[in-house]
Design an enzyme around this catalytic site. Structure first.
Site, PDB file in Angstrom:
ATOM      1  N   CYS A   2       0.751  -1.313  -0.732  1.00 38.41           N
ATOM      2  CA  CYS A   2       0.538  -0.517  -0.431  1.00 38.41           C
ATOM      3  C   CYS A   2       0.966   1.170  -0.171  1.00 38.41           C
ATOM      4  O   CYS A   2       1.721   1.522   0.436  1.00 38.41           O
ATOM      5  CB  CYS A   2      -0.887   0.065   1.419  1.00 38.41           C
ATOM      6  SG  CYS A   2      -1.831  -1.539   0.937  1.00 38.41           S
ATOM      7  N   ARG A  27       4.505  -0.313  -4.550  1.00 43.94           N
ATOM      8  CA  ARG A  27       3.892  -1.179  -3.008  1.00 43.94           C
ATOM      9  C   ARG A  27       2.640  -1.835  -3.013  1.00 43.94           C
ATOM     10  O   ARG A  27       2.346  -2.339  -2.342  1.00 43.94           O
ATOM     11  CB  ARG A  27       3.680   0.200  -1.937  1.00 43.94           C
ATOM     12  CG  ARG A  27       5.335   0.835  -2.027  1.00 43.94           C
ATOM     13  CD  ARG A  27       4.566   1.873  -1.185  1.00 43.94           C
ATOM     14  NE  ARG A  27       4.306   1.161   0.293  1.00 43.94           N
ATOM     15  CZ  ARG A  27       5.245   1.544   1.053  1.00 43.94           C
ATOM     16  NH1 ARG A  27       6.811   1.607   1.060  1.00 43.94           N
ATOM     17  NH2 ARG A  27       5.376   0.806   2.219  1.00 43.94           N
ATOM     18  N   TRP A  73      -2.965  -2.928  -1.947  1.00 47.72           N
ATOM     19  CA  TRP A  73      -2.050  -4.634  -1.965  1.00 47.72           C
ATOM     20  C   TRP A  73      -3.482  -4.578  -0.896  1.00 47.72           C
ATOM     21  O   TRP A  73      -3.062  -4.719   0.340  1.00 47.72           O
ATOM     22  CB  TRP A  73      -1.014  -3.865  -2.155  1.00 47.72           C
ATOM     23  CG  TRP A  73      -0.470  -6.156  -2.041  1.00 47.72           C
ATOM     24  CD1 TRP A  73       0.382  -6.637  -2.781  1.00 47.72           C
ATOM     25  CD2 TRP A  73      -0.187  -7.221  -0.938  1.00 47.72           C
ATOM     26  NE1 TRP A  73       0.736  -7.553  -2.832  1.00 47.72           N
ATOM     27  CE2 TRP A  73      -0.088  -8.664  -1.832  1.00 47.72           C
ATOM     28  CE3 TRP A  73      -1.345  -6.857   0.498  1.00 47.72           C
ATOM     29  CZ2 TRP A  73       0.054  -9.227  -0.847  1.00 47.72           C
ATOM     30  CZ3 TRP A  73      -0.510  -8.187   0.989  1.00 47.72           C
ATOM     31  CH2 TRP A  73      -0.296  -9.070   0.677  1.00 47.72           C
ATOM     32  N   ASN A  99      -2.373   2.171   5.922  1.00 46.97           N
ATOM     33  CA  ASN A  99      -1.170   0.784   4.855  1.00 46.97           C
ATOM     34  C   ASN A  99      -1.025   0.063   6.252  1.00 46.97           C
ATOM     35  O   ASN A  99      -0.156   1.316   7.553  1.00 46.97           O
ATOM     36  CB  ASN A  99      -0.231   1.900   4.454  1.00 46.97           C
ATOM     37  CG  ASN A  99       0.980   0.293   4.598  1.00 46.97           C
ATOM     38  OD1 ASN A  99       2.377   0.488   4.455  1.00 46.97           O
ATOM     39  ND2 ASN A  99       0.688  -0.226   4.626  1.00 46.97           N
ATOM     40  N   GLY A 100      -1.240  -1.405   6.389  1.00 48.66           N
ATOM     41  CA  GLY A 100      -0.914  -1.860   7.695  1.00 48.66           C
ATOM     42  C   GLY A 100      -2.369  -2.495   7.773  1.00 48.66           C
ATOM     43  O   GLY A 100      -3.338  -3.046   7.033  1.00 48.66           O
ATOM     44  N   GLU A 484      17.490 -18.480  -6.963  1.00 50.36           N
ATOM     45  CA  GLU A 484      16.978 -16.682  -7.336  1.00 50.36           C
ATOM     46  C   GLU A 484      16.468 -16.887  -8.305  1.00 50.36           C
ATOM     47  O   GLU A 484      15.278 -15.845  -9.065  1.00 50.36           O
ATOM     48  CB  GLU A 484      18.066 -16.069  -6.585  1.00 50.36           C
ATOM     49  CG  GLU A 484      18.308 -14.373  -7.198  1.00 50.36           C
ATOM     50  CD  GLU A 484      16.917 -13.572  -6.672  1.00 50.36           C
ATOM     51  OE1 GLU A 484      16.214 -14.283  -5.531  1.00 50.36           O
ATOM     52  OE2 GLU A 484      16.587 -12.734  -7.191  1.00 50.36           O
ATOM     53  N   LYS A 488      12.751 -15.077  -9.920  1.00 52.79           N
ATOM     54  CA  LYS A 488      12.253 -14.420 -10.755  1.00 52.79           C
ATOM     55  C   LYS A 488      11.537 -14.751 -11.663  1.00 52.79           C
ATOM     56  O   LYS A 488      10.500 -14.205 -12.007  1.00 52.79           O
ATOM     57  CB  LYS A 488      14.049 -13.754 -11.493  1.00 52.79           C
ATOM     58  CG  LYS A 488      15.409 -13.191 -10.338  1.00 52.79           C
ATOM     59  CD  LYS A 488      14.953 -11.939 -10.386  1.00 52.79           C
ATOM     60  CE  LYS A 488      13.869 -12.013  -9.264  1.00 52.79           C
ATOM     61  NZ  LYS A 488      14.337 -11.473  -7.492  1.00 52.79           N
ATOM     62  N   GLU A 491       8.286 -15.509 -10.559  1.00 53.80           N
ATOM     63  CA  GLU A 491       7.357 -14.373  -9.667  1.00 53.80           C
ATOM     64  C   GLU A 491       7.114 -13.025 -11.049  1.00 53.80           C
ATOM     65  O   GLU A 491       6.088 -12.709 -10.848  1.00 53.80           O
ATOM     66  CB  GLU A 491       7.781 -12.947  -8.306  1.00 53.80           C
ATOM     67  CG  GLU A 491       9.270 -12.951  -8.861  1.00 53.80           C
ATOM     68  CD  GLU A 491      10.476 -11.884  -8.187  1.00 53.80           C
ATOM     69  OE1 GLU A 491       9.205 -11.771  -6.909  1.00 53.80           O
ATOM     70  OE2 GLU A 491      11.488 -12.006  -7.933  1.00 53.80           O
ATOM     71  N   HIS A 507      16.939 -36.844  -5.749  1.00 54.70           N
ATOM     72  CA  HIS A 507      16.053 -37.290  -5.041  1.00 54.70           C
ATOM     73  C   HIS A 507      14.963 -36.701  -4.982  1.00 54.70           C
ATOM     74  O   HIS A 507      14.723 -36.507  -3.965  1.00 54.70           O
ATOM     75  CB  HIS A 507      16.657 -36.968  -3.369  1.00 54.70           C
ATOM     76  CG  HIS A 507      18.666 -37.028  -3.044  1.00 54.70           C
ATOM     77  ND1 HIS A 507      18.487 -38.399  -2.946  1.00 54.70           N
ATOM     78  CD2 HIS A 507      19.247 -36.901  -2.964  1.00 54.70           C
ATOM     79  CE1 HIS A 507      19.951 -38.703  -2.497  1.00 54.70           C
ATOM     80  NE2 HIS A 507      20.049 -37.782  -3.038  1.00 54.70           N
ATOM     81  N   LYS A 606       6.413  -4.628  -3.691  1.00 59.14           N
ATOM     82  CA  LYS A 606       7.354  -4.699  -3.800  1.00 59.14           C
ATOM     83  C   LYS A 606       8.451  -4.286  -2.101  1.00 59.14           C
ATOM     84  O   LYS A 606       9.036  -4.965  -1.415  1.00 59.14           O
ATOM     85  CB  LYS A 606       8.067  -3.137  -3.883  1.00 59.14           C
ATOM     86  CG  LYS A 606       9.401  -2.795  -4.075  1.00 59.14           C
ATOM     87  CD  LYS A 606      10.527  -3.248  -5.966  1.00 59.14           C
ATOM     88  CE  LYS A 606      11.848  -3.393  -4.869  1.00 59.14           C
ATOM     89  NZ  LYS A 606      12.482  -4.047  -5.332  1.00 59.14           N
TER      90      LYS A 606
HETATM   91  C1  G6P Z   1       8.888  -8.660  -0.999  1.00 59.56           C
HETATM   92  C2  G6P Z   1       9.694  -8.182  -2.444  1.00 59.56           C
HETATM   93  C3  G6P Z   1      11.423  -9.120  -3.280  1.00 59.56           C
HETATM   94  C4  G6P Z   1      11.943  -8.465  -1.266  1.00 59.56           C
HETATM   95  C5  G6P Z   1      11.179  -9.568   0.127  1.00 59.56           C
HETATM   96  C6  G6P Z   1      11.908  -8.720   0.282  1.00 59.56           C
HETATM   97  O1  G6P Z   1       8.835 -10.160  -1.568  1.00 59.56           O
HETATM   98  O2  G6P Z   1       8.898  -8.564  -3.707  1.00 59.56           O
HETATM   99  O3  G6P Z   1      11.741  -8.611  -3.990  1.00 59.56           O
HETATM  100  O4  G6P Z   1      13.121  -9.303  -1.779  1.00 59.56           O
HETATM  101  O5  G6P Z   1       9.871  -8.462  -0.101  1.00 59.56           O
HETATM  102  O6  G6P Z   1      12.464  -8.211   1.006  1.00 59.56           O
HETATM  103  P1  G6P Z   1      13.386  -6.451   1.401  1.00 59.56           P
HETATM  104  O7  G6P Z   1      13.131  -4.736   0.825  1.00 59.56           O
HETATM  105  O8  G6P Z   1      12.693  -7.118   2.393  1.00 59.56           O
HETATM  106  O9  G6P Z   1      14.247  -7.391   0.861  1.00 59.56           O
END
Ligand code: G6P
Length: 611
Positions: A2, A27, A73, A99-100, A484, A488, A491, A507, A606
């Site tokens: 948010c 956000r 969000w 937000n929260g 990672e 990527k 997501e 396994h 994000k």
């Molecule tokens: C969200 C974002 C990710 C990020 C994660 C942790 O899921 O979409 O890209 O890695 O949060 O966020 P931070 O700001 O703590 O690295």
């Protein structure tokens, strides 16, 4: 999670709110709304993106010089026009954005229903709006007092911007757990979840702390706590350039950020790694360095990509400095009753510096007496303010929801820490220390070289864009990179992908391999090279498609794999910094080819400020 903006001043609020919301859209982006005050309060809200809201609201009368805006969000209630913010209290006295999460909202709601309140949305925010109004009317108190009294009854997290219909020349902002920044202009104030919407108007900001309430009018600002203690606002000047938050000719922020990595890594070690003096100096850790050097155990916490960087950190610190390291998801760590002692060093990694679980895990570690360090990107965010010491990654604003340059910056910081600790603990010889410093310096140029192969990645992406599953395999330092790479892809392209330690494939995941399964194998010339060549053979024997990331000039894997993506050679300890780049680009192209919204993937945000 948010985005919040607010404005009070002499200018028209609507354009400021909309452009601010567009900057904060990373956000959350399932619905958006604004409220403007001009003799009466107008509220416009829409399911969808900020542009959908703008299409609708810009055709209405949006005149007014006080306003608040929100991009959502969803937590409580599905994304629709009704659940979108701002929310009005039942009798229309208060309009607020939030937000929260208000955790005790159902109890509060029941009480309010008993007192005759009706609710039109499913949100916790509407409960808060009505609670404030109930106290305001019943107690015949000012808006500010009603807000403070209501917030003292709330359990949970909030960043709030509030308008009271009877006090139209004021905006009230409050924070607990969710970030809020006040921009200080000339006869005007801005409220935002972070500094990006503010920077084009003013560089003077005040970061609110937990339980702060700010009352803003055109004539000034008053800051106090929820309990009514007066506070002196601390105005800081932010060092953020507007160019850093624009796409600069790229189609998407994600690609811009991928291509920025030679520079962002340089910025991460600028002033810290010196080739002249042949040393690494981390000013932010200066005071805690003796403790770090003597540490018996380090616990690294983070979420998402930051957790993956933490795994690379574990390998680096154990390998180079021989200190035992544990890496934990912050969300698990905080609730699983972990053993934390005052001798422990906890390193919290976070791009945003606002992730709710990481923040809560830090508080837990501090209560247990541990020394807590932060590796964060956003200057002035909550985590660096909560930790005892730390290192900023200085990667610049990362706006694409899928993290790219933040990951390489975090790994760069962890590499610097591991190299310094290794040397100080006499695990690393001076020769090895110098070699690692030189190689760290060479990384940005090597990434530039990888970025030149962009077209090659596009070709491979076109072939496999319709795959339904991908497997990513790596060993040692490249196991976290496999995780990672898979993250990527899933997501942003919504293709199911799994990262696995290459040897573990036998396994279980090997059962998935057939002629339709692309397997991305990280197979550079490191100490497990022969083993990974065998893993590639195992995949090929089952007709899997192998896309191998290999060291430049590799001839053995070229004969085995369907496609090779070459990266320059580097030291094993730093290979994650190079090997992740092809995976970022691959996932980017596949997502674009599948017409996915790369910068704002569905359901994600994000900055995850709720647990
Ligand atoms: C969200 C974002 C990710 C990020 C994660 C942790 O899921 O979409 O890209 O890695 O949060 O966020 P931070 O700001 O703590 O690295």
């Amino acid at each position: 999670m948010c985005g919040i903006v607010g404005y009070i001043g002499e200018k028209q609020a609507y354009p400021i709110l909309i452009s601010g919301l567009k900057r904060l859209e990373y956000r959350g982006y399932d619905s958006a709304g604004v409220s403007i005050f001009n003799k009466k309060v107008k509220v416009f809200k829409k399911k969808g993106k900020v542009s959908d809201l703008d299409d609708f609201a810009s055709k209405q009368d949006t005149a007014g010089t006080v306003g608040i805006g929100h991009t959502r969000w969803a937590t409580h209630g599905e994304p629709n026009d009704l659940n979108a913010h701002p929310h009005e209290s039942m009798n229309g006295h208060f309009i607020l954005i939030h937000n929260g999460i208000i955790e005790n909202y159902s109890k509060l709601k029941e009480k309010l229903i008993d007192r005759g309140y009706n609710f039109i949305s499913e949100t916790d925010t509407e409960v808060l709006a009505n609670l404030i109004e109930y106290i305001y009317l019943k107690g015949k108190v000012s808006a500010e007092i009603a807000v403070r009294l209501a917030l003292s009854k709330v359990i949970g997290a909030f960043g709030l911007a509030i308008i009271c219909r009877e006090e139209p020349d004021k905006l009230i902002a409050a924070r607990r757990g969710s970030p809020l920044v006040i921009g200080v202009g000339d006869g005007e104030y801005f409220i935002a979840s972070d500094a990006t919407p503010i920077v084009e108007h003013t560089k003077s900001v005040i970061y609110l702390n937990d339980d702060d309430v700010a009352i803003l009018s055109r004539d000034g600002l008053s800051l106090k706590t929820i309990k009514n203690d007066s506070l002196t606002p601390k105005v800081q000047i932010i060092d953020l350039d507007i160019g850093e938050i624009e796409k600069n000719g790229f189609d998407h922020f994600m690609m811009k950020e991928i291509f920025e990595q030679p520079k962002s890594i340089l910025d991460t070690f600028r002033g810290r790694v010196s080739l002249d003096k042949m040393e690494i100096f981390l000013g932010g850790l200066y005071n805690v360095m003796p403790k770090l050097i003597e540490a018996k155990r380090i616990i690294i916490i983070g979420c998402g990509t930051s957790w993956h960087a933490g795994l690379v950190g574990e390998y680096l610190i154990e390998d180079l400095a021989r200190i035992p390291v544990e890496v934990e998801y912050a969300s698990e760590f905080r609730y699983r009753n972990p053993i934390i002692t005052p001798d422990d060093i906890v390193i919290a990694i976070s791009q945003s510096g606002e992730t709710a679980d990481t923040l809560a895990a830090i508080k837990l570690a501090k209560q247990a007496g541990a020394t807590v360090l932060g590796i964060c990107n956003v200057v002035g965010s909550s985590i660096p303010r909560e930790t005892h010491a730390g290192v900023y990654t200085h990667a610049g604003p990362e706006i694409g929801v899928a993290s790219t340059k933040a990951f390489t910056a975090q790994v760069t910081v962890l590499a610097m820490i591991a190299i310094v600790l290794g040397y100080e603990r006499k695990v690393l010889s001076k020769k090895n220390y110098d070699e690692l410093i030189k190689e760290l310096h060479a990384i940005p140029t090597k990434i530039e070289k990888i970025l030149k192969s962009n077209n090659n990645y596009l070709k491979v992406s076109k072939l496999y864009k319709d795959a339904t599953n991908f497997l990513y395999l790596g060993r040692g330092y490249l196991f976290p990179v496999a995780l990672e790479g898979a993250l990527k892809l899933k997501e942003i392209s919504y293709i199911h992908a799994e990262g696995y330690p290459a040897a573990e494939m036998k396994h279980g995941p090997i059962a998935l391999i057939d002629e339709k399964m692309p397997v991305v194998v990280l197979a550079i010339k490191d100490k497990t090279y022969e083993k990974i060549v065998s893993n590639i053979q195992e995949v090929k024997a089952r007709k899997g498609i192998v896309i191998a990331v290999v060291s430049e000039g590799d001839t053995i894997i070229k004969k085995l794999a369907d496609h090779v993506l070459e990266i320059p050679e580097t030291k094993d300890e730093l290979c994650a910094l190079l090997a992740v780049i092809p995976l970022q680009i691959l996932s980017y192209h596949i997502a674009v080819l599948r017409n996915c919204n790369v910068d704002q993937p569905r359901n994600l945000a994000k900055s995850v400020t709720v647990e």
